[in-house]
Design a protein around this motif. Structure first.
Motif, PDB file in Angstrom:
ATOM      1  N   GLU A 199       1.251  31.879 -57.762  1.00 57.54           N
ATOM      2  CA  GLU A 199       1.132  32.981 -58.712  1.00 57.54           C
ATOM      3  C   GLU A 199       0.292  34.128 -58.165  1.00 57.54           C
ATOM      4  OE1 GLU A 199      -0.331  31.180 -62.260  1.00 57.54           O
ATOM      5  OE2 GLU A 199       1.587  30.200 -62.741  1.00 57.54           O
ATOM      6  N   THR A 200      -0.573  33.850 -57.207  1.00 55.39           N
ATOM      7  CA  THR A 200      -1.408  34.898 -56.627  1.00 55.39           C
ATOM      8  C   THR A 200      -0.691  35.629 -55.501  1.00 55.39           C
ATOM      9  OG1 THR A 200      -3.436  33.701 -57.166  1.00 55.39           O
ATOM     10  CG2 THR A 200      -3.592  35.391 -55.460  1.00 55.39           C
ATOM     11  N   TYR A 201      -0.134  34.864 -54.557  1.00 56.27           N
ATOM     12  CA  TYR A 201       0.388  35.475 -53.340  1.00 56.27           C
ATOM     13  C   TYR A 201       1.883  35.819 -53.407  1.00 56.27           C
ATOM     14  CZ  TYR A 201      -4.156  34.226 -51.520  1.00 56.27           C
ATOM     15  OH  TYR A 201      -5.509  34.121 -51.349  1.00 56.27           O
ATOM     16  N   LEU A 202       2.696  34.910 -53.923  1.00 53.87           N
ATOM     17  CA  LEU A 202       4.133  35.213 -53.967  1.00 53.87           C
ATOM     18  C   LEU A 202       4.418  36.418 -54.857  1.00 53.87           C
ATOM     19  CD1 LEU A 202       5.840  31.698 -54.088  1.00 53.87           C
ATOM     20  CD2 LEU A 202       5.289  33.122 -52.118  1.00 53.87           C
ATOM     21  N   LEU A 203       3.665  36.556 -55.920  1.00 53.94           N
ATOM     22  CA  LEU A 203       3.858  37.715 -56.796  1.00 53.94           C
ATOM     23  C   LEU A 203       3.505  39.021 -56.090  1.00 53.94           C
ATOM     24  CD1 LEU A 203       2.557  36.454 -60.268  1.00 53.94           C
ATOM     25  CD2 LEU A 203       4.913  36.946 -59.595  1.00 53.94           C
ATOM     26  N   GLN A 204       2.742  38.933 -55.010  1.00 49.43           N
ATOM     27  CA  GLN A 204       2.409  40.110 -54.207  1.00 49.43           C
ATOM     28  C   GLN A 204       3.255  40.171 -52.931  1.00 49.43           C
ATOM     29  OE1 GLN A 204       0.331  42.470 -55.224  1.00 49.43           O
ATOM     30  NE2 GLN A 204      -0.123  41.374 -57.112  1.00 49.43           N
ATOM     31  N   ASN A 205       4.377  39.423 -52.938  1.00 48.50           N
ATOM     32  CA  ASN A 205       5.311  39.413 -51.800  1.00 48.50           C
ATOM     33  C   ASN A 205       4.635  38.904 -50.523  1.00 48.50           C
ATOM     34  OD1 ASN A 205       8.079  39.902 -51.115  1.00 48.50           O
ATOM     35  ND2 ASN A 205       7.412  41.622 -49.843  1.00 48.50           N
ATOM     36  N   THR A 206       3.795  37.888 -50.671  1.00 49.36           N
ATOM     37  CA  THR A 206       3.077  37.295 -49.547  1.00 49.36           C
ATOM     38  C   THR A 206       3.467  35.828 -49.416  1.00 49.36           C
ATOM     39  OG1 THR A 206       1.191  38.782 -49.873  1.00 49.36           O
ATOM     40  CG2 THR A 206       0.798  36.782 -48.593  1.00 49.36           C
ATOM     41  N   PRO A 207       4.219  35.439 -48.368  1.00 47.40           N
ATOM     42  CA  PRO A 207       4.577  34.028 -48.191  1.00 47.40           C
ATOM     43  C   PRO A 207       3.352  33.192 -47.866  1.00 47.40           C
ATOM     44  CG  PRO A 207       5.208  35.299 -46.251  1.00 47.40           C
ATOM     45  CD  PRO A 207       4.735  36.298 -47.276  1.00 47.40           C
ATOM     46  N   VAL A 208       3.449  31.899 -48.145  1.00 48.95           N
ATOM     47  CA  VAL A 208       2.322  30.984 -47.965  1.00 48.95           C
ATOM     48  C   VAL A 208       2.777  29.786 -47.133  1.00 48.95           C
ATOM     49  CG1 VAL A 208       0.568  29.572 -49.106  1.00 48.95           C
ATOM     50  CG2 VAL A 208       1.433  31.643 -50.240  1.00 48.95           C
ATOM     51  N   MET A 209       2.079  29.516 -46.034  1.00 47.53           N
ATOM     52  CA  MET A 209       2.317  28.287 -45.289  1.00 47.53           C
ATOM     53  C   MET A 209       1.609  27.152 -46.007  1.00 47.53           C
ATOM     54  SD  MET A 209       1.998  29.595 -41.318  1.00 47.53           S
ATOM     55  CE  MET A 209       2.078  27.911 -40.697  1.00 47.53           C
ATOM     56  N   VAL A 210       2.324  26.053 -46.241  1.00 45.88           N
ATOM     57  CA  VAL A 210       1.808  24.939 -47.031  1.00 45.88           C
ATOM     58  C   VAL A 210       1.947  23.643 -46.240  1.00 45.88           C
ATOM     59  CG1 VAL A 210       2.273  23.522 -49.081  1.00 45.88           C
ATOM     60  CG2 VAL A 210       2.258  26.016 -49.269  1.00 45.88           C
ATOM     61  N   TRP A 211       0.908  22.811 -46.298  1.00 48.38           N
ATOM     62  CA  TRP A 211       0.949  21.494 -45.667  1.00 48.38           C
ATOM     63  C   TRP A 211       1.256  20.448 -46.724  1.00 48.38           C
ATOM     64  CZ3 TRP A 211      -0.665  25.428 -43.001  1.00 48.38           C
ATOM     65  CH2 TRP A 211      -0.703  25.373 -41.596  1.00 48.38           C
ATOM     66  N   ALA A 212       2.387  19.755 -46.549  1.00 44.08           N
ATOM     67  CA  ALA A 212       2.794  18.698 -47.474  1.00 44.08           C
ATOM     68  C   ALA A 212       3.349  17.541 -46.639  1.00 44.08           C
ATOM     69  CB  ALA A 212       3.811  19.231 -48.479  1.00 44.08           C
ATOM     70  N   THR A 213       4.490  16.998 -47.025  1.00 43.63           N
ATOM     71  CA  THR A 213       5.086  15.896 -46.264  1.00 43.63           C
ATOM     72  C   THR A 213       6.571  16.143 -46.047  1.00 43.63           C
ATOM     73  OG1 THR A 213       5.579  14.619 -48.266  1.00 43.63           O
ATOM     74  CG2 THR A 213       3.449  14.208 -47.195  1.00 43.63           C
ATOM     75  N   MET A 214       7.139  15.425 -45.102  1.00 45.49           N
ATOM     76  CA  MET A 214       8.566  15.529 -44.830  1.00 45.49           C
ATOM     77  C   MET A 214       9.366  15.049 -46.036  1.00 45.49           C
ATOM     78  SD  MET A 214       8.837  14.307 -40.825  1.00 45.49           S
ATOM     79  CE  MET A 214       7.901  12.791 -41.059  1.00 45.49           C
ATOM     80  N   ASP A 215      10.225  15.926 -46.527  1.00 39.85           N
ATOM     81  CA  ASP A 215      11.086  15.615 -47.671  1.00 39.85           C
ATOM     82  C   ASP A 215      10.284  15.146 -48.883  1.00 39.85           C
ATOM     83  OD1 ASP A 215      13.663  15.736 -48.713  1.00 39.85           O
ATOM     84  OD2 ASP A 215      13.994  13.585 -48.398  1.00 39.85           O
ATOM     85  N   MET A 216       9.016  15.549 -48.943  1.00 41.76           N
ATOM     86  CA  MET A 216       8.115  15.220 -50.056  1.00 41.76           C
ATOM     87  C   MET A 216       8.014  13.712 -50.289  1.00 41.76           C
ATOM     88  SD  MET A 216       6.899  18.092 -50.799  1.00 41.76           S
ATOM     89  CE  MET A 216       7.316  19.691 -50.066  1.00 41.76           C
ATOM     90  N   GLN A 217       8.042  12.947 -49.182  1.00 42.80           N
ATOM     91  CA  GLN A 217       7.826  11.507 -49.275  1.00 42.80           C
ATOM     92  C   GLN A 217       6.326  11.200 -49.318  1.00 42.80           C
ATOM     93  OE1 GLN A 217      10.566   9.131 -46.569  1.00 42.80           O
ATOM     94  NE2 GLN A 217      10.746  11.159 -45.632  1.00 42.80           N
ATOM     95  N   GLU A 218       6.008   9.984 -49.720  1.00 46.24           N
ATOM     96  CA  GLU A 218       4.601   9.580 -49.767  1.00 46.24           C
ATOM     97  C   GLU A 218       4.031   9.513 -48.353  1.00 46.24           C
ATOM     98  OE1 GLU A 218       3.197   6.381 -52.285  1.00 46.24           O
ATOM     99  OE2 GLU A 218       5.131   6.365 -53.317  1.00 46.24           O
ATOM    100  N   THR A 219       2.753   9.837 -48.215  1.00 46.89           N
ATOM    101  CA  THR A 219       2.068   9.702 -46.946  1.00 46.89           C
ATOM    102  C   THR A 219       1.254   8.409 -46.928  1.00 46.89           C
ATOM    103  OG1 THR A 219       0.588  10.811 -45.371  1.00 46.89           O
ATOM    104  CG2 THR A 219       0.012  10.970 -47.708  1.00 46.89           C
ATOM    105  N   TYR A 220       0.749   8.078 -45.765  1.00 47.34           N
ATOM    106  CA  TYR A 220      -0.117   6.902 -45.620  1.00 47.34           C
ATOM    107  C   TYR A 220      -0.897   7.055 -44.309  1.00 47.34           C
ATOM    108  CZ  TYR A 220       3.708   5.432 -42.535  1.00 47.34           C
ATOM    109  OH  TYR A 220       4.660   5.391 -41.547  1.00 47.34           O
ATOM    110  N   GLY A 221      -1.991   6.326 -44.189  1.00 50.13           N
ATOM    111  CA  GLY A 221      -2.779   6.378 -42.965  1.00 50.13           C
ATOM    112  C   GLY A 221      -2.043   5.682 -41.840  1.00 50.13           C
ATOM    113  N   ALA A 222      -1.710   6.422 -40.818  1.00 51.58           N
ATOM    114  CA  ALA A 222      -0.936   5.854 -39.711  1.00 51.58           C
ATOM    115  C   ALA A 222      -1.865   5.525 -38.548  1.00 51.58           C
ATOM    116  CB  ALA A 222       0.158   6.844 -39.291  1.00 51.58           C
TER     117      ALA A 222
END
Length: 299
Positions: A199-222
């Motif tokens: 709501e802060t950046y996209l509304l100002q036409n600013t893309p955001v790099m985001v750290w999540a997971t591949m295909d939004m799968q659960e993560t775990y300590g590898a």
């Protein structure tokens, strides 16, 4: 001896007329009785009957009763659901160039995402230049222990090696700041909600790099290792790499979904907001945006 027959007196015309009148009277009374038994409707009653036959009465979940002449359900719950579906806010979208990591950098999602964002701001470094300006180091064994940098300090491994790991925003921001135009700066973010970023950046036409997971799968300590400090000195602090770590470019959102340029999949891929927020949180709520150096905020 034969029996004798009495002489019959013929009916006069008046008598015949009287008989006919009596018969007609009896027939009329019979028809009237039959009609009374059928109880025919008056015009007003007929109109009311027609109105009732074309009116559907429904009771809403809130206990209110509404009449609907079109035979459609008008409960408050149904009306609310329909409104949410048909009047949902349109997606807020930022047009960002798309690149895939497939066939280029098998573990370099962070760097390909950075390339998309840099091209959004008008700079077009090559993949080779991006890799050359990214600090990357493999883990190594010493005295029976595996040592390596924190992903905030280095790309762990090589983005061209499919067995490598990745990095976090500070590493990417240092690389991007080699290429961004004057007056722009890549800024790592940590701990801010994804909704706030959208709501802060996209509304100002600013893309955001985001750290999540591949295909939004659960993560775990590898796999893990003992950390080196920022100067490369060995420590006894143990670090677990979060499996399935993935970097994407947040380019849009609506009431239900977030939209990403996913370097592993395609442009404008979407997932439900709640799921993305969970995976983003699992990865430490890490992000990166490009801001004006003099402002450092678009709020």
């Amino acid at each position: 001896m034969k029996k004798g027959h009495k002489k019959r007196t013929p009916l006069t015309a008046d008598a015949v007329v009287g008989i006919i009148a009596v018969c007609m009277l009896v027939l009329g009374i019979g028809l009237a009785v039959k009609r009374e038994g059928e109880n025919p409707l008056t015009d007003s009653q007929s109109a009311n009957s027609t109105s009732n036959s074309t009116t559907t009465t429904t009771t809403t979940s809130s206990g209110q009763t509404n009449e609907d002449p079109n035979h459609t359900t008008t409960s408050s719950e149904c009306t609310s659901t329909t409104t949410a579906t048909t009047t949902a806010s349109p997606a807020i979208m930022v047009e960002v160039p798309y690149y895939t990591q497939n066939g280029l950098l098998p573990t370099g999602c962070e760097l390909i995402s950075a390339k998309m964002v840099m091209e959004f701001y008008g700079v077009t470094p090559s993949i080779d230049d991006i890799v050359a300006n990214t600090f990357a180091e493999y883990t190594y064994m010493a005295n029976g222990k595996n040592y390596g940098y924190h992903p905030n300090d280095a790309f762990i491994g090589s983005p061209m090696d499919k067995t490598s790991f990745g990095c976090f925003p500070p590493v990417v921001s240092k690389m991007m700041n080699h290429f961004l135009p004057e007056g722009k700066e890549a800024v790592p973010l940590e701990g801010e909600s994804l909704q706030h970023l959208a709501e802060t950046y996209l509304l100002q036409n600013t893309p955001v790099m985001v750290w999540a997971t591949m295909d939004m799968q659960e993560t775990y300590g590898a796999i893990g290792w003992y950390l080196l400090d920022s100067d490369g000195n060995r420590t006894n602090e143990w670090y677990f790499w979060p499996a399935r770590e993935h970097c994407l470019v947040l380019v849009g959102y609506d009431d239900s979904n977030y939209y990403f340029n996913d370097p592993m999949q395609e442009a404008n891929v979407s997932w439900p907001r709640e799921l993305v927020e969970q995976r983003y949180s699992d990865m430490g709520s890490r992000a990166l945006v490009v801001l004006d150096k003099v402002n450092r905020s678009v709020e």
